[in-house]
Every structure is written in structure tokens, then in C-alpha cells.
Motif scaffolding. Structure first.
Motif, mmCIF file in Angstrom:
data_model
loop_
_atom_site.group_PDB
_atom_site.id
_atom_site.type_symbol
_atom_site.label_atom_id
_atom_site.label_comp_id
_atom_site.label_asym_id
_atom_site.label_seq_id
_atom_site.Cartn_x
_atom_site.Cartn_y
_atom_site.Cartn_z
ATOM 1 N N ASP A 105 0.834 -1.205 0.000
ATOM 2 C CA ASP A 105 0.000 0.000 0.000
ATOM 3 C C ASP A 105 0.871 1.258 0.000
ATOM 4 O OD1 ASP A 105 -2.928 1.045 0.659
ATOM 5 O OD2 ASP A 105 -1.479 2.224 1.801
ATOM 6 N N THR A 117 0.214 4.308 0.909
ATOM 7 C CA THR A 117 0.099 5.104 2.142
ATOM 8 C C THR A 117 1.037 4.548 3.202
ATOM 9 O OG1 THR A 117 -2.195 5.691 1.668
ATOM 10 C CG2 THR A 117 -1.471 5.881 3.961
ATOM 11 N N ARG A 118 1.070 3.232 3.334
ATOM 12 C CA ARG A 118 1.946 2.628 4.335
ATOM 13 C C ARG A 118 3.415 2.831 3.988
ATOM 14 N NH1 ARG A 118 -2.587 -1.041 4.557
ATOM 15 N NH2 ARG A 118 -1.685 -2.516 3.085
ATOM 16 N N LYS A 167 -5.643 2.256 11.207
ATOM 17 C CA LYS A 167 -5.703 0.933 10.575
ATOM 18 C C LYS A 167 -4.409 0.641 9.827
ATOM 19 C CE LYS A 167 -10.697 0.563 10.192
ATOM 20 N NZ LYS A 167 -11.849 0.418 9.303
ATOM 21 N N HIS A 168 -3.892 1.630 9.110
ATOM 22 C CA HIS A 168 -2.613 1.456 8.408
ATOM 23 C C HIS A 168 -1.495 1.172 9.413
ATOM 24 C CE1 HIS A 168 -3.727 2.325 4.284
ATOM 25 N NE2 HIS A 168 -4.372 3.418 4.661
#
Length: 109
Positions: A14, A16-17, A47-48
Motif C-alpha cells: 500500500d 500510504t503505508r 488501521k494502516h
């Protein structure tokens, strides 16, 4: 997903991560500071962060009333070793390849 390598690569999949990990390269950060540059809720960022924590890529700890995130660079060691096994192949020089393709296409005309 029980293989630790699978969990790490799933976490890294991901963008974002990956960006969060890049931010944590500089220093430990409070969760609210991690969330600041993203246009998503604090719950979504949490959550990430949970996924990154489960993969062992970061740790989180409370300091007073603030939750802090810390990068765990050793967690990438197994993934790095696995990727290096492909190092036997010559790296592709994309500029040279582009020039080659341009020459071949010009010759075909």
C-alpha cells in the motif's frame, strides 16, 4: 497469511503505508503527526499503523497521553535478503534500452 515475509510484503503493497515508513525514517512520530499529511481520518491512519505493527515494521508506544510510532528497520531484513537473491541478474539501464528502441524503430521505418 502466516508467512512473515508475506505479511511484510502485504504491508508494503500500500502506497500510504510506504509513505508512512518513509516519514518514520527521519524520527519517531506521534500518530497525529503521521496522520497530518494524509487526507483521511485518524481511524483510517490507525488501521494502516496496525497493519504496519502486525508486520513488525513499526512499533507503537504510549508516552503520556500521546501514542508514538517508531520504525523497526530490522523487520525488512528478511525481505531484503529475499530480494537480493534476484541480484544475480544484470540491472536494466532504462535510458540505454530507450535509445535502443528508438534506433530500432527508426530503422524499421
Amino acid at each position: 497469511m502466516s508467512n512473515p515475509l508475506d505479511i511484510v510484503f502485504a504491508a508494503l503493497a500500500d502506497p500510504t503505508r510506504r509513505q508512512i515508513l518513509s516519514m518514520l525514517l527521519e524520527d519517531d512520530m506521534a500518530v497525529t503527526d503521521v496522520a497530518e499529511p494524509f487526507e483521511m481520518s485518524l481511524a483510517a491512519i490507525s488501521k494502516h499503523l496496525t497493519i504496519l505493527s502486525r508486520a513488525g515494521l513499526i512499533t507503537q508506544e504510549r508516552r503520556g497521553r500521546v501514542k508514538w510510532c517508531k520504525l523497526e528497520p530490522d523487520a525488512l531484513r528478511d525481505a531484503s535478503i529475499w530480494m537480493q537473491s534476484f541480484g544475480q541478474f544484470e540491472a536494466v539501464n532504462l535510458d540505454a534500452f530507450e535509445r535502443f528502441l528508438a534506433t530500432e524503430l527508426d530503422d524499421a521505418d
